[in-house]
Scaffold this motif. Structure first.
Motif, PDB file in Angstrom:
ATOM      1  N   VAL A 303       0.870  -1.177   0.000  1.00  0.00           N
ATOM      2  CA  VAL A 303       0.000   0.000   0.000  1.00  0.00           C
ATOM      3  C   VAL A 303       0.908   1.229   0.000  1.00  0.00           C
ATOM      4  CG1 VAL A 303      -1.689   1.342   1.298  1.00  0.00           C
ATOM      5  CG2 VAL A 303      -1.861  -1.152   1.259  1.00  0.00           C
ATOM      6  N   VAL A 304       0.646   2.153  -0.914  1.00  0.00           N
ATOM      7  CA  VAL A 304       1.422   3.404  -0.962  1.00  0.00           C
ATOM      8  C   VAL A 304       0.471   4.571  -0.694  1.00  0.00           C
ATOM      9  CG1 VAL A 304       2.890   4.907  -2.349  1.00  0.00           C
ATOM     10  CG2 VAL A 304       3.045   2.423  -2.624  1.00  0.00           C
ATOM     11  N   ILE A 305       0.742   5.294   0.377  1.00  0.00           N
ATOM     12  CA  ILE A 305      -0.045   6.495   0.692  1.00  0.00           C
ATOM     13  C   ILE A 305       0.740   7.688   0.148  1.00  0.00           C
ATOM     14  CG2 ILE A 305      -1.090   7.895   2.508  1.00  0.00           C
ATOM     15  CD1 ILE A 305      -1.046   5.401   4.301  1.00  0.00           C
ATOM     16  N   VAL A 306       0.134   8.364  -0.805  1.00  0.00           N
ATOM     17  CA  VAL A 306       0.790   9.526  -1.428  1.00  0.00           C
ATOM     18  C   VAL A 306       0.335  10.758  -0.664  1.00  0.00           C
ATOM     19  CG1 VAL A 306       1.093  10.833  -3.554  1.00  0.00           C
ATOM     20  CG2 VAL A 306       0.707   8.345  -3.658  1.00  0.00           C
ATOM     21  N   ARG A 307       1.293  11.447  -0.026  1.00  0.00           N
ATOM     22  CA  ARG A 307       0.894  12.565   0.850  1.00  0.00           C
ATOM     23  C   ARG A 307       1.211  13.930   0.252  1.00  0.00           C
ATOM     24  NH1 ARG A 307      -0.517  10.098   5.656  1.00  0.00           N
ATOM     25  NH2 ARG A 307       0.633   8.225   6.209  1.00  0.00           N
ATOM     26  N   THR A 308       2.275  14.002  -0.546  1.00  0.00           N
ATOM     27  CA  THR A 308       2.711  15.326  -1.032  1.00  0.00           C
ATOM     28  C   THR A 308       2.851  15.304  -2.556  1.00  0.00           C
ATOM     29  OG1 THR A 308       5.045  14.778  -0.971  1.00  0.00           O
ATOM     30  CG2 THR A 308       4.108  15.686   1.059  1.00  0.00           C
ATOM     31  N   LYS A 309       2.955  16.496  -3.117  1.00  0.00           N
ATOM     32  CA  LYS A 309       3.191  16.634  -4.559  1.00  0.00           C
ATOM     33  C   LYS A 309       4.531  15.987  -4.924  1.00  0.00           C
ATOM     34  CE  LYS A 309       1.736  18.548  -8.418  1.00  0.00           C
ATOM     35  NZ  LYS A 309       0.960  17.513  -9.059  1.00  0.00           N
ATOM     36  N   ALA A 310       5.538  16.208  -4.092  1.00  0.00           N
ATOM     37  CA  ALA A 310       6.859  15.628  -4.380  1.00  0.00           C
ATOM     38  C   ALA A 310       6.769  14.099  -4.410  1.00  0.00           C
ATOM     39  CB  ALA A 310       7.870  16.068  -3.327  1.00  0.00           C
ATOM     40  N   GLY A 311       6.009  13.529  -3.480  1.00  0.00           N
ATOM     41  CA  GLY A 311       5.838  12.078  -3.449  1.00  0.00           C
ATOM     42  C   GLY A 311       5.102  11.590  -4.681  1.00  0.00           C
ATOM     43  N   GLU A 312       4.085  12.347  -5.074  1.00  0.00           N
ATOM     44  CA  GLU A 312       3.281  11.957  -6.239  1.00  0.00           C
ATOM     45  C   GLU A 312       4.162  11.964  -7.501  1.00  0.00           C
ATOM     46  OE1 GLU A 312      -0.077  14.575  -6.910  1.00  0.00           O
ATOM     47  OE2 GLU A 312      -1.256  12.831  -7.500  1.00  0.00           O
ATOM     48  N   GLU A 313       4.985  12.990  -7.642  1.00  0.00           N
ATOM     49  CA  GLU A 313       5.834  13.073  -8.838  1.00  0.00           C
ATOM     50  C   GLU A 313       6.865  11.939  -8.849  1.00  0.00           C
ATOM     51  OE1 GLU A 313       5.382  17.914  -9.285  1.00  0.00           O
ATOM     52  OE2 GLU A 313       7.331  17.106  -8.665  1.00  0.00           O
ATOM     53  N   PHE A 314       7.372  11.617  -7.675  1.00  0.00           N
ATOM     54  CA  PHE A 314       8.372  10.543  -7.570  1.00  0.00           C
ATOM     55  C   PHE A 314       7.757   9.212  -7.986  1.00  0.00           C
ATOM     56  CE2 PHE A 314      11.350   7.792  -5.190  1.00  0.00           C
ATOM     57  CZ  PHE A 314      12.550   8.357  -5.595  1.00  0.00           C
ATOM     58  N   LEU A 315       6.564   8.939  -7.487  1.00  0.00           N
ATOM     59  CA  LEU A 315       5.870   7.689  -7.821  1.00  0.00           C
ATOM     60  C   LEU A 315       5.479   7.673  -9.301  1.00  0.00           C
ATOM     61  CD1 LEU A 315       4.606   5.028  -6.710  1.00  0.00           C
ATOM     62  CD2 LEU A 315       2.500   6.310  -6.362  1.00  0.00           C
ATOM     63  N   ASP A 316       4.941   8.782  -9.780  1.00  0.00           N
ATOM     64  CA  ASP A 316       4.515   8.852 -11.187  1.00  0.00           C
ATOM     65  C   ASP A 316       5.679   8.582 -12.132  1.00  0.00           C
ATOM     66  OD1 ASP A 316       1.971   9.415 -10.389  1.00  0.00           O
ATOM     67  OD2 ASP A 316       2.004  11.545 -10.919  1.00  0.00           O
ATOM     68  N   ALA A 317       6.867   9.091 -11.752  1.00  0.00           N
ATOM     69  CA  ALA A 317       8.038   8.888 -12.616  1.00  0.00           C
ATOM     70  C   ALA A 317       8.382   7.398 -12.706  1.00  0.00           C
ATOM     71  CB  ALA A 317       9.236   9.682 -12.086  1.00  0.00           C
ATOM     72  N   ALA A 318       8.257   6.691 -11.582  1.00  0.00           N
ATOM     73  CA  ALA A 318       8.564   5.250 -11.586  1.00  0.00           C
ATOM     74  C   ALA A 318       7.520   4.475 -12.390  1.00  0.00           C
ATOM     75  CB  ALA A 318       8.636   4.731 -10.153  1.00  0.00           C
ATOM     76  N   VAL A 319       6.279   4.928 -12.338  1.00  0.00           N
ATOM     77  CA  VAL A 319       5.219   4.279 -13.129  1.00  0.00           C
ATOM     78  C   VAL A 319       5.462   4.562 -14.613  1.00  0.00           C
ATOM     79  CG1 VAL A 319       2.731   4.241 -13.601  1.00  0.00           C
ATOM     80  CG2 VAL A 319       3.542   4.388 -11.237  1.00  0.00           C
ATOM     81  N   ALA A 320       5.784   5.824 -14.936  1.00  0.00           N
ATOM     82  CA  ALA A 320       6.002   6.202 -16.341  1.00  0.00           C
ATOM     83  C   ALA A 320       7.196   5.460 -16.939  1.00  0.00           C
ATOM     84  CB  ALA A 320       6.225   7.715 -16.440  1.00  0.00           C
ATOM     85  N   SER A 321       8.202   5.178 -16.103  1.00  0.00           N
ATOM     86  CA  SER A 321       9.378   4.473 -16.637  1.00  0.00           C
ATOM     87  C   SER A 321       9.149   2.964 -16.697  1.00  0.00           C
ATOM     88  CB  SER A 321      10.616   4.781 -15.791  1.00  0.00           C
ATOM     89  OG  SER A 321      10.517   4.094 -14.557  1.00  0.00           O
ATOM     90  N   GLY A 322       7.984   2.515 -16.245  1.00  0.00           N
ATOM     91  CA  GLY A 322       7.653   1.088 -16.338  1.00  0.00           C
ATOM     92  C   GLY A 322       8.193   0.255 -15.189  1.00  0.00           C
ATOM     93  N   ALA A 323       8.736   0.900 -14.144  1.00  0.00           N
ATOM     94  CA  ALA A 323       9.324   0.135 -13.033  1.00  0.00           C
ATOM     95  C   ALA A 323       8.273  -0.360 -12.041  1.00  0.00           C
ATOM     96  CB  ALA A 323      10.342   1.007 -12.293  1.00  0.00           C
ATOM     97  N   ILE A 324       7.183   0.387 -11.932  1.00  0.00           N
ATOM     98  CA  ILE A 324       6.162   0.098 -10.908  1.00  0.00           C
ATOM     99  C   ILE A 324       4.802   0.017 -11.602  1.00  0.00           C
ATOM    100  CG2 ILE A 324       4.940   1.167  -8.946  1.00  0.00           C
ATOM    101  CD1 ILE A 324       7.543   0.519  -7.947  1.00  0.00           C
ATOM    102  N   SER A 325       3.996  -0.930 -11.168  1.00  0.00           N
ATOM    103  CA  SER A 325       2.596  -0.881 -11.622  1.00  0.00           C
ATOM    104  C   SER A 325       1.723  -0.571 -10.406  1.00  0.00           C
ATOM    105  CB  SER A 325       2.174  -2.188 -12.286  1.00  0.00           C
ATOM    106  OG  SER A 325       2.213  -3.237 -11.361  1.00  0.00           O
TER     107      SER A 325
END
Ligand code: SF4
Ligand code: SF4
Ligand code: SF4
Length: 380
Positions: A303-325
């Motif tokens: 479970v990933v709780i996204v709390r901040t904009k910085a966290g959201e961008e960090f997670l989104d980048a990993a999803v966009a690069s195909g590392a995380i689903s």
């Protein structure tokens, strides 16, 4: 008392309120920021190597940034308090997701679907960060919680997570900045570790210019190691050098050695939990950019709780690069129910313990009251 007055040396307060009553969790933040290198945190002890008042007339900082004092808590909360959603047991957040690594080997090598390893690996490859500070158990002595500064993705794949073990990761953050010259660091720690970093940000200490993102790990407790090791050696014949893993399974702490698994009822080990953990209401890390924890009953997800904009961008980048689903938490409501249940129980247990301590007249660190009120948005 906060040590902010002129002519005041804060270490005296830190010693009296946190260290002497046994509330220190050995994060190492005080060592990392002491301007005259007077503090040493090692072998689960904090010592003042020499009297800092020989060099300074006043200094507030080690007291202010210790995660367990009452100082700077409201200010630390400001880093997440603009999130639109809030839950009594999980704090402020923007969204909650299920996530896992897209790489099968990483998923199976770690817990919770390899989310942390893949997040960090992807960020290092994409040059979003130049290093990650994490807690790892030592390869030879898994109960020695050793912080690591990781520079290359391959190091991460061999990372072993270290839960239930105190580890001076905030001290390692200081080393990453001052000794290794790192300037874009992802910091991974349990809630009290992340709180010390947030307090450093609130203090506007220059060291946090190098902090890119904080990832908080869910935490139930950490053990006071000397007592635990004595007990399991005496009662179960388990020698520390033989231990390969410590895990939790329902009501048992599972201690795996080179000779096999030992299921020890948690009730037998409870007395070896660190003092501060008994009064700690944080299960998820309430002030991290991202909070990550198990997704029970799902095995290979976190479970990933996204709390901040910085966290959201960090997670989104990993999803966009195909590392995380990722998928929406509401696709698996049981995972969210389980997380909230554990978080609620931890708060209740902590609340009971705090009340009992206060009733008996024993000292309680001021930081315990954080999380027991919602509206702490305005700096004190
Ligand atoms: S000089 Fe170091 S030990 Fe002394 S009060 Fe400041 S931070 Fe604490
Ligand atoms: S800052 Fe960390 S190591 Fe220092 S006294 Fe507080 S909990 Fe202990
Ligand atoms: S239970 Fe709380 S105080 Fe103890 S290690 Fe975990 S976050 Fe820190």
């Amino acid at each position: 008392m906060s040590g902010t007055q002129n002519g005041h040396i804060a270490f005296d307060d830190l010693e009296r309120e946190i260290i002497a009553p046994g509330y220190c969790t050995f994060c190492g933040a005080c060592e990392a920021i002491c301007p005259v290198h007077a503090i040493k945190v090692e072998n689960n002890k904090v010592v003042q190597a020499y009297d800092c008042s020989e060099h300074l007339d006043s200094c507030p900082i080690c007291y202010e940034i210790c995660p367990h004092t009452g100082a700077l808590l409201s200010q630390a909360l400001q880093f997440v308090a603009d999130a639109p959603l809030w839950g009594e047991n999980i704090g402020y957040y923007r969204k909650i997701l299920l996530a896992r690594s897209t790489d099968e080997a990483t998923r199976h090598a770690g817990k919770g679907g390899g989310v942390i390893a893949s997040l960090l690996t992807s960020a290092i490859k994409d040059k979003l960060i130049d290093s990650a500070v994490v807690s790892q158990s030592g390869a030879e002595r898994p109960l020695d919680g050793k912080p690591s500064i990781i520079n290359v993705p391959d190091d991460l794949l061999s990372a072993v997570d270290a839960r239930f073990i105190p580890s001076p990761v905030a001290q390692a953050f200081g080393q990453a900045v001052y000794e290794h010259g790192k300037s874009r660091i992802a910091f991974v720690g349990v809630p009290c570790h992340v709180m010390s970093l947030r307090k450093l940000e609130a203090f506007q200490h220059k060291i946090v210019d190098s902090l890119k993102v904080t990832i908080g790990l869910s935490c139930l407790w950490a053990f006071s190691m000397q007592g635990l090791l004595r007990f399991i050696c005496y009662e179960y014949g388990i020698e520390s050098q033989d231990i390969t893993e410590v895990d939790l399974e329902e009501d048992n702490q599972v201690i795996t050695t080179v000779y096999g698994e030992n299921r020890i009822p948690f009730s037998e080990l409870k007395s070896h939990i660190m003092n501060r953990c008994r009064t700690c209401g944080h299960f998820t890390s309430h002030v991290a950019d991202l909070s990550v924890g198990g997704a029970t009953p799902l095995k290979d997800w976190s479970v990933v709780i996204v709390r901040t904009k910085a966290g959201e961008e960090f997670l989104d980048a990993a999803v966009a690069s195909g590392a995380i689903s990722v998928k929406d938490i509401h696709a698996e409501p049981k995972a969210l129910e389980h997380l909230e249940k554990i978080a609620r129980h931890k708060r209740k247990d902590a609340s009971r313990e705090i009340a009992a301590l206060r009733k008996s007249g024993r000292p309680v660190p001021a930081g315990v009251d954080f999380l027991f009120t919602r509206d702490r948005k305005d700096p004190a």
